[in-house]
Design a protein around this motif. Sequence first.
Motif, short mmCIF file in Angstrom:
data_model
loop_
_atom_site.label_atom_id
_atom_site.label_comp_id
_atom_site.label_asym_id
_atom_site.label_seq_id
_atom_site.Cartn_x
_atom_site.Cartn_y
_atom_site.Cartn_z
N PHE A 12 -5.41 6.98 0.56
CA PHE A 12 -4.08 6.60 0.33
C PHE A 12 -3.98 7.12 -1.30
O PHE A 12 -2.97 7.48 -1.47
CB PHE A 12 -3.82 5.35 0.30
N ASN A 27 6.92 4.57 -1.06
CA ASN A 27 6.65 3.26 -1.39
C ASN A 27 7.79 2.36 -2.03
O ASN A 27 7.87 1.26 -1.75
CB ASN A 27 5.80 3.51 -2.81
N HIS A 30 9.29 1.23 1.14
CA HIS A 30 8.58 0.05 1.81
C HIS A 30 8.90 -1.22 1.01
O HIS A 30 9.05 -2.38 1.69
CB HIS A 30 7.14 0.58 1.74
N HIS A 31 8.80 -1.13 -0.25
CA HIS A 31 8.98 -2.40 -1.03
C HIS A 31 10.49 -2.60 -1.08
O HIS A 31 10.68 -4.09 -1.33
CB HIS A 31 8.48 -2.04 -2.42
N ALA A 34 10.62 -4.74 2.17
CA ALA A 34 9.83 -6.00 2.28
C ALA A 34 10.50 -7.14 1.17
O ALA A 34 10.58 -8.21 1.66
CB ALA A 34 8.50 -5.81 1.48
N SER A 86 6.19 -6.10 6.36
CA SER A 86 5.27 -5.00 5.45
C SER A 86 4.22 -4.40 6.31
O SER A 86 3.93 -3.33 5.94
CB SER A 86 4.68 -5.79 4.37
N HIS A 87 3.57 -5.30 7.07
CA HIS A 87 2.39 -4.76 7.89
C HIS A 87 2.70 -3.48 8.81
O HIS A 87 2.26 -2.59 8.91
CB HIS A 87 1.93 -5.65 8.78
N THR A 89 5.96 -1.78 8.49
CA THR A 89 6.34 -0.42 7.65
C THR A 89 5.31 0.44 6.92
O THR A 89 5.26 1.48 6.86
CB THR A 89 7.59 -0.78 6.45
N GLU A 90 4.14 -0.56 6.72
CA GLU A 90 3.17 -0.03 6.01
C GLU A 90 2.26 1.16 7.04
O GLU A 90 2.11 2.38 6.52
CB GLU A 90 2.00 -0.97 5.60
N GLN A 91 2.12 0.59 8.03
CA GLN A 91 1.66 1.57 9.31
C GLN A 91 2.72 2.82 9.49
O GLN A 91 2.42 3.95 9.79
CB GLN A 91 1.40 1.01 10.32
N LEU A 95 1.27 4.40 4.76
CA LEU A 95 0.80 4.05 3.74
C LEU A 95 -0.60 3.74 3.77
O LEU A 95 -1.44 3.35 2.65
CB LEU A 95 1.77 2.69 3.07
N SER A 96 -0.90 3.35 4.88
CA SER A 96 -2.49 2.84 5.23
C SER A 96 -3.45 3.78 5.45
O SER A 96 -4.55 3.80 5.10
CB SER A 96 -2.64 1.62 6.66
#
Length: 137
Positions: A12, A27, A30-31, A34, A86-87, A89-91, A95-96
Amino acid sequence: KVLIVPGLGSTFFEWHPNNLPKFGIINTFHHSVAHSLLFGTYEGTKRIIIHQVHSFDDEANYYGAAYLTAFGLAGGIAGQIQHVASHYTEQWLGLSDSTLRLSMRSAAAPTLRPVLLAFPSSAIGFVAFEYGKKFTT
């Protein structure tokens, strides 16, 4: 050339400089999601719980035990919702593992332990936030 942030070791953080604006937008999105969920859920849940407190006791002290409980419950619930969102949206945003997914079907569900552990830290944080407002206003 590839920009590598020392000590982080994840793909990443191994970005090509031309890709930095794309990751910055991802990012930010994502934030934004969240934190919107965190504070929106907190305020909504707090209002619902406080409404219930007033239906039983109109004279409840804003900094008393009933409100302390309301702030803690609302904060804990908001923290859990934010963690789960967040878990995912991160995937979904990659972002992961730097892979943008267009379907939530491939996203793995969060495990129970981190979701449960999100409650106390967020509850404490929002109680501190509410009581901190007392000293600044």
